[in-house]
Design an enzyme around this catalytic site. Structure first.
Site, short mmCIF file in Angstrom:
data_model
loop_
_atom_site.label_atom_id
_atom_site.label_comp_id
_atom_site.label_asym_id
_atom_site.label_seq_id
_atom_site.Cartn_x
_atom_site.Cartn_y
_atom_site.Cartn_z
N HIS A 174 -3.83 -36.80 -3.89
CA HIS A 174 -4.99 -36.03 -3.45
C HIS A 174 -5.70 -35.52 -4.69
O HIS A 174 -5.13 -35.47 -5.77
CB HIS A 174 -4.59 -34.87 -2.53
CG HIS A 174 -3.84 -33.76 -3.22
ND1 HIS A 174 -4.41 -32.56 -3.53
CD2 HIS A 174 -2.56 -33.69 -3.66
CE1 HIS A 174 -3.52 -31.78 -4.13
NE2 HIS A 174 -2.40 -32.45 -4.22
N GLY A 210 -0.27 -26.18 -8.47
CA GLY A 210 -1.06 -25.69 -7.34
C GLY A 210 -0.83 -24.24 -7.00
O GLY A 210 -1.75 -23.55 -6.55
#
Length: 584
Positions: free
Chosen positions: A11, A294
């Site tokens: 992603h 993240g």
């Protein structure tokens, strides 16, 4: 030496170019294809970055990929066996695919190297920090086998000295609760962070039972509750009984229990991160911390942990997630190949292209749409924009190079008056069409930030939160707990945006604007001027400013909105996702 870094096939596909150790360009593929979180080979980002660097494909000396496909394959196979997966349901797993596809799609036949995923995260933070040496910390869902890493960076490069293995993951724990609360994983975790301020952490103890901490920065999750499975939700049905909370359906009503669960998982994350950082400091007692992955996008946790210590100086890059790993891979590969490290701090996240206004003015002229041209009259433009903002306008602001990372920082922004109590609801409901609980961020001139917010550091990438000072009234950018996610704007980094804030401050006494990303729900931030025009019309903004051109909504034919809305439908919005795709 020209090095290209690539993140792709999971992603947030992205590309970065490093020339002689200097980061000169970085961009995410989604901005070009208009598919949010695009995972394909970053062909358009690659072309754009090479153009910005002034080189062609034949000039690339080395291509660095952001993870080790063979190590990743071993984890994928282990997970399939642990889940007793039906081979017929599994995608084809091929560790040679990333290199092969990148060579074919990008037309590259030179040297190709891989960098371990958490090395790429750590390098993204360290090589952009400007620190001579630092302790390194990364945390995400998973990369190959690692979910959390500890290390040290210095003149010799980076060294990972400890790690927590999959499936024991702070990122997965937070994402499991994100899915439980009816939001999409790998994209909506920030919504849980925002929702947390509305609740009380009364489920903290029940969540904490899922985690066992150990020495040397280790922790273990209750595998029966959070071990990912092939397909299906990220959490098992038993989690609802364990917590005593009913899962929320996507788009469903947000109840008090959901707000409290968000508050609980946020507090638990902060406590677990705090323990990890205490261990890291004991192992590598530096004053400096470089942090990526993240989880580093959780700016509430960042600010609370920075204030607690033990590290005095922090650096979190503007794109700490997987897109930024393209930067880390390129910088680390350059250092390993060349042996030379350039110590400089990244101060400006505007690393993408600056397409200019030409296509916009051509369209407007052809369609006989009136616009105002302020070429060579910047002060007049800023006064005109300030007039509109003071009158309550919400406007699109498209200036110069595109930002790299998930935040709009004055290059591709929607701006409004932060003093208007109704402005947050107006933009959430009519423009962004998103959940009402989500706050907006203030952009403030750096030299006045400490006067208006309880902020003791610069926050150029909108990765810090701080309380609004008593007596300062900024309702449109103040969260329910009195905090704000702040962007500080330096005159030497973003002179035009700084000048606009200054102009607005002279008029209102507050050199602050509401700053949110220039996009509508489900779409990436706009890239070029035509993207900006389309979003401006479909979102019903009052004005659009592209470089020196200003367009008012009243000048745009009403039929454009229907036409552009239909055209935008060709890019299907991202569907709700409650599970990780661990086999991509």
């Amino acid at each position: 030496m020209n090095v290209v870094g690539v993140s792709a096939f999971y992603h947030d596909s992205a590309c970065a170019v490093v020339v002689d150790g200097r980061l000169v360009a970085a961009a995410q593929e989604e901005r070009f294809t208009r598919r949010r979180h695009d995972r394909d080979a970053p062909l358009y980002a690659y072309r754009s970055c090479l153009e910005l660097a002034g080189i062609g494909p034949a000039d690339v000396d080395l291509l660095a990929y952001y993870e080790n496909p063979r190590r990743k394959l071993s984890r994928q196979l282990w997970l399939a066996l642990a889940d007793d997966a039906d081979p017929g349901r599994m995608p084809r797993l091929d560790a040679t695919q990333p290199e092969r596809e990148l060579r074919e799609r990008l037309g590259f036949d030179g040297p190709f190297v891989t960098v371990d995923h958490h090395e790429a995260h750590a390098a993204n933070a360290f090589y952009c920090s400007g620190f001579e040496e630092a302790a390194l910390f990364t945390a995400d869902a998973v990369g190959e086998w690692t979910t959390t890493s500890y290390g040290v960076g210095d003149g010799d490069g980076i060294q990972i000295t400890g790690e927590v293995p999959f499936p024991h993951s702070l990122g997965l724990l937070y994402s499991a609760v994100t899915a439980f609360l009816g939001f999409s994983v790998n994209g909506d975790e920030y919504k849980v962070m925002g929702l947390a301020a509305y609740g009380r952490p009364r489920y903290y103890d029940r969540l904490a039972e899922l985690v066992t901490t150990g020495p040397d920065g280790q922790f273990r999750l209750d595998a029966g509750l959070v071990l990912p499975r092939l397909g299906g939700p990220l959490y098992p049905d038993s989690l609802a009984a364990r917590l005593g909370v009913t899962p929320r359906l996507p788009g469903g009503e947000i109840a008090e229990t959901h707000r409290d669960l968000a508050s609980s998982v946020q507090l638990l994350l902060e406590d677990l991160l705090g323990q990890a950082l205490e261990y890291l400091h004991s192992a590598h007692p530096s004053e400096n911390l470089c942090y990526a992955g993240g989880v580093a996008l959780n700016c509430v946790a960042n600010s609370r942990l920075r204030r607690r210590g033990p590290f005095r100086h922090w650096f979190v890059p503007p794109a700490p997630g997987d897109a930024g790993s393209a930067v880390g891979a390129a910088l680390l590969a350059h250092h390993r190949a060349d042996g030379d490290r350039h110590v400089r701090r990244l101060a400006d996240a505007r690393l993408g292209a600056a397409p200019g206004r030409g296509a916009l003015t051509a369209v407007l002229t052809e369609a006989d749409v009136a616009y105002e041209d302020y070429t060579g009259r910047e002060s007049d433009l800023l006064e005109r924009v300030t007039d509109l903002l003071v009158q309550g306008a919400v406007l699109g602001w498209h200036q110069g190079r595109m930002e790299f990372g998930p935040r709009a920082l004055g290059g591709r922004s929607i701006l409004a008056d932060p003093r208007d109590p109704a402005m947050r609801d107006r933009i959430n409901q009519r423009v962004k069409k998103r959940e009402e609980f989500r706050p907006f961020a203030p952009a403030v001139v750096a030299e006045r930030a400490a006067d208006l917010f309880e902020l003791d550091v610069d926050s150029p990438f909108m990765l810090e939160t701080a309380a609004v000072r008593p007596g300062v009234t900024l309702p449109a950018v103040s969260h329910v707990d009195g905090s704000a996610r702040i962007q500080t704007v330096a005159r030497d980094v973003a002179p035009r945006f700084h000048a606009l804030l200054t102009c607005f401050g002279r008029r209102t006494g507050m050199p602050v604007l509401l700053n949110t990303s220039f996009n509508v729900a489900g779409e990436p931030i706009v890239n070029d001027a035509l993207d900006a025009l389309s979003c401006f019309v479909r979102a019903g903004l009052d004005a659009l400013v592209v470089d020196d051109i200003l367009v008012l909504r009243a000048a745009v034919p009403p039929a454009w909105r229907d036409h552009l809305s239909r055209a935008a439908d060709r890019h299907a919005p991202r569907v709700h996702n409650d599970s990780y795709s661990f086999f991509l």
